[in-house]
Enzyme design. Structure first.
Site, PDB file in Angstrom:
ATOM      1  N   ASP A 174      54.366  24.642 -46.614  1.00 57.09           N
ATOM      2  CA  ASP A 174      53.795  23.313 -46.362  1.00 57.09           C
ATOM      3  C   ASP A 174      54.745  22.461 -45.519  1.00 57.09           C
ATOM      4  O   ASP A 174      55.839  22.109 -45.971  1.00 57.09           O
ATOM      5  CB  ASP A 174      53.522  22.620 -47.698  1.00 57.09           C
ATOM      6  N   CYS A 233      52.736  17.453 -38.704  1.00 60.94           N
ATOM      7  CA  CYS A 233      52.673  18.722 -39.447  1.00 60.94           C
ATOM      8  C   CYS A 233      52.396  19.918 -38.541  1.00 60.94           C
ATOM      9  O   CYS A 233      52.989  20.985 -38.698  1.00 60.94           O
ATOM     10  CB  CYS A 233      51.646  18.648 -40.572  1.00 60.94           C
ATOM     11  N   HIS A 245      54.480  19.399 -44.836  1.00 55.48           N
ATOM     12  CA  HIS A 245      54.411  17.986 -45.225  1.00 55.48           C
ATOM     13  C   HIS A 245      55.552  17.569 -46.155  1.00 55.48           C
ATOM     14  O   HIS A 245      55.643  16.392 -46.538  1.00 55.48           O
ATOM     15  CB  HIS A 245      53.070  17.693 -45.904  1.00 55.48           C
TER      16      HIS A 245
END
Length: 587
Positions: free
Chosen positions: A544, A420, A546
């Site tokens: 994000d 990440c 992820h």
């Protein structure tokens, strides 16, 4: 009948933000007694009109001074360069007074004040189609001032004589010149230009607007230029004869290159296809004049008033669409020149266009990316535009410019659970690339790991491993590979993120770069904040990394992978480090 005058919001903003008195020209279009003013530039030694899209001409002049008055004699003399209308526009503006802009028309040497409409880019370009004209024309001559000028005149004469044909790629539509044959094939010449869009599969381009995070679409139609290899047998102007050759023995350098035509034109959507051929000829000629003037400006030097031609490098075409301008501008740069060697030229261009001189807009990396250059398989650009707005009622400060969304499992790489921070770093690096601050591509995982090993931060075994990195390593890599310095903000717990509102607002207003934040075992990218100073409430616009799916904007926005979060998004038991990349000042 008095004309209707429409002026782009971008022109009004640049006039109102001028720093010193100046005089210059207005660029726009004129049709059916309506003027549309798209751009402006200050008078100096460089005439920019060949860099504007085809069908955009000088339509008037402007003057900015300390008291809002104007020199009537200078205005009357200057508008004589306007040849697209008998009623040129004159705009006068008081320095530092955005509400004191006065529009006038000049008719029969009389200056008369007139009402005008301020219109948005969306309103303007809903009436136009942009045509991107591409093709190749050979240029062969001796490397001398006279020979190069003669060669360009010959090419321009060839193009203007009707020896070229225009076609829409992947269709059977052809546009011919000449009065003795049908002017179009594959489409009725009485149809409208907008109808030609239906013949092309890839016409829609996006121009993203910062205001209210909305976007509008540009219609861009690709057209190719071809040279005819057969003659019109009914053409009476051609008594062919053997070529006359003159042999002169001397040492000389030859210029043998291919002029790669790549130029834009702005066409009214409702215009007839029958008129398009002549417009495209004029567009081609404008590009050839731009190429010739660029060639001369870069490679001709003068010693004692004698012109010398230096080694000639190939020129590359770049189309720019600075948000502050609100229109395309086409520039040619030599492949041999570096960004640093072109800095002085860019500074002069910014001043001529009344743009700030702290933000790059005409570096190679700032070039406009057409849809064909942005395949759907690549990272998404600016997925935050269009997300559900925040209801916090505070000061909203967002990332400026463009970036790419990097996340888990892109390029068939399984980095789920450990990559990440790498992905957030790549998003930050893409921002600097797309703003033109750096020339290099977004670093790969291996390049990131090798960089950390090379500077002594990690052991050699770190390369090709699945070890995490954090904000400190992101700082090291940005500084080493991109030359970017970063500010690190430490937060003792996720709950204390609520206290960082003023600092984050200041970062996005003054720097505008995305922020990488690492805490616990997770890393995210912050794209903006909404900070309510009265209540202390804050919202964070989070990207994000992820996310493991495909480049589906609907899923990313509606499932929360890009969206506004409250302070509860952060783990109260974890500490956080934020990496705030700083922005170099200069063009």
């Amino acid at each position: 009948m008095k004309p209707l005058i429409k002026i782009s919001e971008s022109v009004i903003k640049r006039l109102s933000k001028a720093k010193e008195p100046c005089f210059g020209k207005l660029a726009g279009t004129c049709s059916q007694n309506t003027f549309v003013v798209l751009g402006l530039h200050v008078d100096n030694e460089t005439d920019l009109f060949n860099s504007y899209p085809g069908e955009v001409y000088c339509c008037g002049v402007f003057q900015i001074n300390d008291d809002g008055t104007f020199d009537e004699d200078r205005v009357l003399q200057s508008v004589h360069v306007v040849d697209v209308t008998d009623s040129p526009i004159f705009i006068s503006c008081k320095l530092g007074a955005p509400n004191e802009i006065v529009v006038r028309i000049v008719s029969n040497d009389h200056i008369e004040e007139l009402e005008y409409l301020t219109v948005s880019e969306q309103d303007i370009y809903s009436q136009f189609v942009h045509i991107r004209l591409k093709g190749e024309i050979p240029l062969k001559c001796e490397v001398s001032l006279e020979s190069i000028q003669e060669a360009f005149q010959k090419v321009i004469k060839t193009v203007s004589s009707g020896e070229v044909v225009f076609t829409i790629p992947k269709t059977n539509v052809f546009l011919f010149g000449g009065a003795n044959e049908d002017s179009t094939v594959g489409i009725d010449s009485e149809r409208k230009v907008v109808d030609m869009l239906e013949e092309s599969n890839e016409t829609v381009e996006g121009i993203q607007k910062k205001k209210k995070t909305q976007s509008f679409k540009l219609d861009i139609l690709d057209i190719n230029i071809l040279k005819r290899v057969t003659r019109n047998t009914e053409d009476s102007a051609t008594n062919q004869h053997a070529p006359l050759c003159i042999l002169e023995k001397k040492a000389a350098k030859a210029l043998d290159t291919m002029l790669c035509i790549d130029f834009l034109s702005v066409i009214y959507r409702e215009g007839k296809v029958a008129n398009l051929y002549e417009i495209l000829i004029e567009t081609t000629v404008r590009y050839l004049k731009l190429y010739e003037s660029s060639l001369m400006s870069y490679f001709v030097t003068y010693v004692s008033d004698i012109a010398y031609i230096a080694e000639v490098s190939r020129l590359e075409t770049f189309h720019f669409y600075p948000t502050e301008c609100g229109h395309f501008l086409t520039l040619l740069y030599p492949t041999s020149e570096t960004e640093n060697s072109l800095k002085k030229q860019r500074e002069l261009l910014h001043k001529q266009l009344l743009l700030d001189v702290v933000t790059p807009m005409f570096r190679r990396g700032n070039r406009y990316k057409f849809k064909i250059e942005n395949p759907n398989s690549g990272p998404l650009l600016n997925p935050h535009e269009g997300v559900k707005p925040t209801d916090n009622g505070g000061t909203i400060a967002l990332v400026k410019g463009k970036y790419e969304y990097y996340h888990y499992c892109q390029n068939k790489m399984d980095d789920n659970g450990w990559g990440c921070a790498y992905r957030s770093l790549q998003t930050l690096a893409s921002w600097y690339k797309l703003q033109g601050y750096v020339d290099r591509e977004v670093p790969s995982y291996k390049e990131i790991q090798k960089c950390l090993v090379d500077i002594g931060d990690k052991p050699a075994s770190f390369i090709d491993s699945r070890q995490w990195i954090g904000s400190t390593e992101v700082n090291f890599v940005l500084n080493t590979l991109l030359g970017i310095t970063c500010k690190i903000l430490y937060v003792s717990s996720g709950e204390d993120m609520a206290m960082k509102g003023p600092e984050l607002v200041n970062h996005f207003l003054n720097q505008g770069s995305p922020i990488m934040i690492g805490g616990g075992v997770l890393a995210h990218t912050i794209l903006g904040v909404d900070y309510n100073q009265q209540t202390g409430d804050i919202r964070f616009l989070i990207l994000d990394p992820h996310y493991t799916g495909g480049e589906d904007l609907h899923v990313i926005q509606n499932k929360g992978w890009c969206g506004w979060k409250t302070v509860d998004f952060w783990d109260k038991s974890a500490y956080y480090n934020m990496c705030l990349p700083q922005v170099p000042r200069g063009v």
